[in-house]
Scaffold this motif. Structure first.
Motif, mmCIF file in Angstrom:
data_model
loop_
_atom_site.group_PDB
_atom_site.id
_atom_site.type_symbol
_atom_site.label_atom_id
_atom_site.label_comp_id
_atom_site.label_asym_id
_atom_site.label_seq_id
_atom_site.Cartn_x
_atom_site.Cartn_y
_atom_site.Cartn_z
ATOM 1 N N ASN A 111 0.830 -1.194 0.000
ATOM 2 C CA ASN A 111 0.000 0.000 0.000
ATOM 3 C C ASN A 111 0.869 1.249 0.000
ATOM 4 O O ASN A 111 2.053 1.198 0.328
ATOM 5 N N SER A 112 0.269 2.377 -0.347
ATOM 6 C CA SER A 112 0.973 3.663 -0.363
ATOM 7 C C SER A 112 2.290 3.567 -1.116
ATOM 8 O O SER A 112 3.342 4.011 -0.642
ATOM 9 N N LEU A 113 2.236 3.002 -2.292
ATOM 10 C CA LEU A 113 3.448 2.753 -3.066
ATOM 11 C C LEU A 113 4.132 4.045 -3.492
ATOM 12 O O LEU A 113 3.480 5.042 -3.797
ATOM 13 N N LYS A 114 5.453 3.996 -3.515
ATOM 14 C CA LYS A 114 6.298 5.119 -3.886
ATOM 15 C C LYS A 114 7.133 4.756 -5.105
ATOM 16 O O LYS A 114 7.399 3.578 -5.347
ATOM 17 N N PRO A 115 7.579 5.744 -5.873
ATOM 18 C CA PRO A 115 8.438 5.445 -7.022
ATOM 19 C C PRO A 115 9.676 4.634 -6.655
ATOM 20 O O PRO A 115 10.117 3.798 -7.454
ATOM 21 N N GLU A 116 10.222 4.852 -5.470
ATOM 22 C CA GLU A 116 11.403 4.115 -5.053
ATOM 23 C C GLU A 116 11.129 2.644 -4.749
ATOM 24 O O GLU A 116 12.063 1.875 -4.503
ATOM 25 N N ASP A 117 9.868 2.240 -4.751
ATOM 26 C CA ASP A 117 9.524 0.826 -4.623
ATOM 27 C C ASP A 117 9.675 0.079 -5.942
ATOM 28 O O ASP A 117 9.556 -1.151 -5.965
ATOM 29 N N THR A 118 9.905 0.795 -7.017
ATOM 30 C CA THR A 118 10.055 0.171 -8.326
ATOM 31 C C THR A 118 11.237 -0.793 -8.331
ATOM 32 O O THR A 118 12.361 -0.415 -7.999
ATOM 33 N N ALA A 119 10.982 -2.040 -8.701
ATOM 34 C CA ALA A 119 12.015 -3.069 -8.704
ATOM 35 C C ALA A 119 11.421 -4.363 -9.240
ATOM 36 O O ALA A 119 10.206 -4.483 -9.415
ATOM 37 N N VAL A 120 12.287 -5.327 -9.476
ATOM 38 C CA VAL A 120 11.841 -6.694 -9.692
ATOM 39 C C VAL A 120 11.730 -7.356 -8.331
ATOM 40 O O VAL A 120 12.681 -7.345 -7.550
ATOM 41 N N TYR A 121 10.575 -7.918 -8.052
ATOM 42 C CA TYR A 121 10.326 -8.559 -6.772
ATOM 43 C C TYR A 121 10.434 -10.073 -6.920
ATOM 44 O O TYR A 121 9.815 -10.667 -7.806
ATOM 45 N N TYR A 122 11.231 -10.686 -6.041
ATOM 46 C CA TYR A 122 11.493 -12.113 -6.093
ATOM 47 C C TYR A 122 10.939 -12.816 -4.865
ATOM 48 O O TYR A 122 11.170 -12.391 -3.735
ATOM 49 N N CYS A 123 10.255 -13.900 -5.097
ATOM 50 C CA CYS A 123 9.799 -14.767 -4.026
ATOM 51 C C CYS A 123 10.940 -15.677 -3.592
ATOM 52 O O CYS A 123 11.735 -16.136 -4.417
ATOM 53 N N ASN A 124 11.011 -15.945 -2.304
ATOM 54 C CA ASN A 124 12.062 -16.787 -1.749
ATOM 55 C C ASN A 124 11.477 -17.780 -0.751
ATOM 56 O O ASN A 124 10.544 -17.460 -0.016
ATOM 57 N N ALA A 125 12.043 -18.973 -0.742
ATOM 58 C CA ALA A 125 11.673 -19.970 0.252
ATOM 59 C C ALA A 125 12.925 -20.675 0.755
ATOM 60 O O ALA A 125 13.784 -21.075 -0.035
ATOM 61 N N ASP A 126 13.028 -20.801 2.057
ATOM 62 C CA ASP A 126 14.104 -21.553 2.695
ATOM 63 C C ASP A 126 13.556 -22.953 2.949
ATOM 64 O O ASP A 126 12.718 -23.138 3.821
ATOM 65 N N LEU A 127 14.027 -23.929 2.187
ATOM 66 C CA LEU A 127 13.396 -25.236 2.249
ATOM 67 C C LEU A 127 14.383 -26.395 2.149
ATOM 68 O O LEU A 127 15.519 -26.246 1.701
ATOM 69 N N ALA A 128 13.915 -27.537 2.609
ATOM 70 C CA ALA A 128 14.625 -28.802 2.458
ATOM 71 C C ALA A 128 13.852 -29.664 1.479
ATOM 72 O O ALA A 128 12.630 -29.795 1.608
ATOM 73 N N ARG A 129 14.533 -30.257 0.537
ATOM 74 C CA ARG A 129 13.871 -31.069 -0.472
ATOM 75 C C ARG A 129 13.444 -32.434 0.040
ATOM 76 O O ARG A 129 12.467 -33.004 -0.446
ATOM 77 N N TYR A 130 14.167 -32.957 1.019
ATOM 78 C CA TYR A 130 13.884 -34.271 1.559
ATOM 79 C C TYR A 130 14.449 -34.355 2.977
ATOM 80 O O TYR A 130 15.228 -33.491 3.399
#
Length: 121
Positions: free
Chosen positions: A83-102
């Motif tokens: 919310n209340s977005l600003k021009p400086e928020d402009t970027a590529v946003y990446y999702c991240n997960a810290d996970l174990a496969r098995y």
């Protein structure tokens, strides 16, 4: 194969709102924290917000009070309401997960492909 797929990016005006979603799919054993990072041109990737499986959150100072992170553990999905977005928020946003496969696997970071967020009038 583990996949993280983001959705919800786009172009918004300053002061506007945008919601991002990221769903994890494929084969994995357990997810600890999930979060959102962003990278603007000429800058390093930075943490925006993170959330543990227990619901504890952490935010960058620049987004506190404006962004909200949440997750649905049953759906392996993390959300970011901006919310209340600003021009400086402009970027590529990446999702991240810290996970174990098995079982017995070391936890490590997995990344989505990124989604562009542009805040401009």
């Amino acid at each position: 194969q583990v996949r993280l797929v983001e959705s919800g990016g786009g172009l918004v005006q300053p002061g506007g709102s945008l919601g991002l979603s990221c769903a994890a799919s494929g084969s994995f054993f357990s997810i600890n924290a999930m979060g959102w990072y962003r990278q603007a041109p000429g800058k390093q990737r930075e943490l925006v917000a993170a959330i543990t499986s227990g619901g504890r959150t952490n935010y960058a100072d620049s987004v506190k009070g404006r962004f909200t992170i949440s997750r649905d553990n049953a759906k392996n999905t993390v959300y970011l309401q901006m919310n209340s977005l600003k021009p400086e928020d402009t970027a590529v946003y990446y999702c991240n997960a810290d996970l174990a496969r098995y079982y017995s696997d070391l936890y490590s970071y997995y990344w989505g492909q990124g989604t562009q967020v542009t805040v401009s009038s």
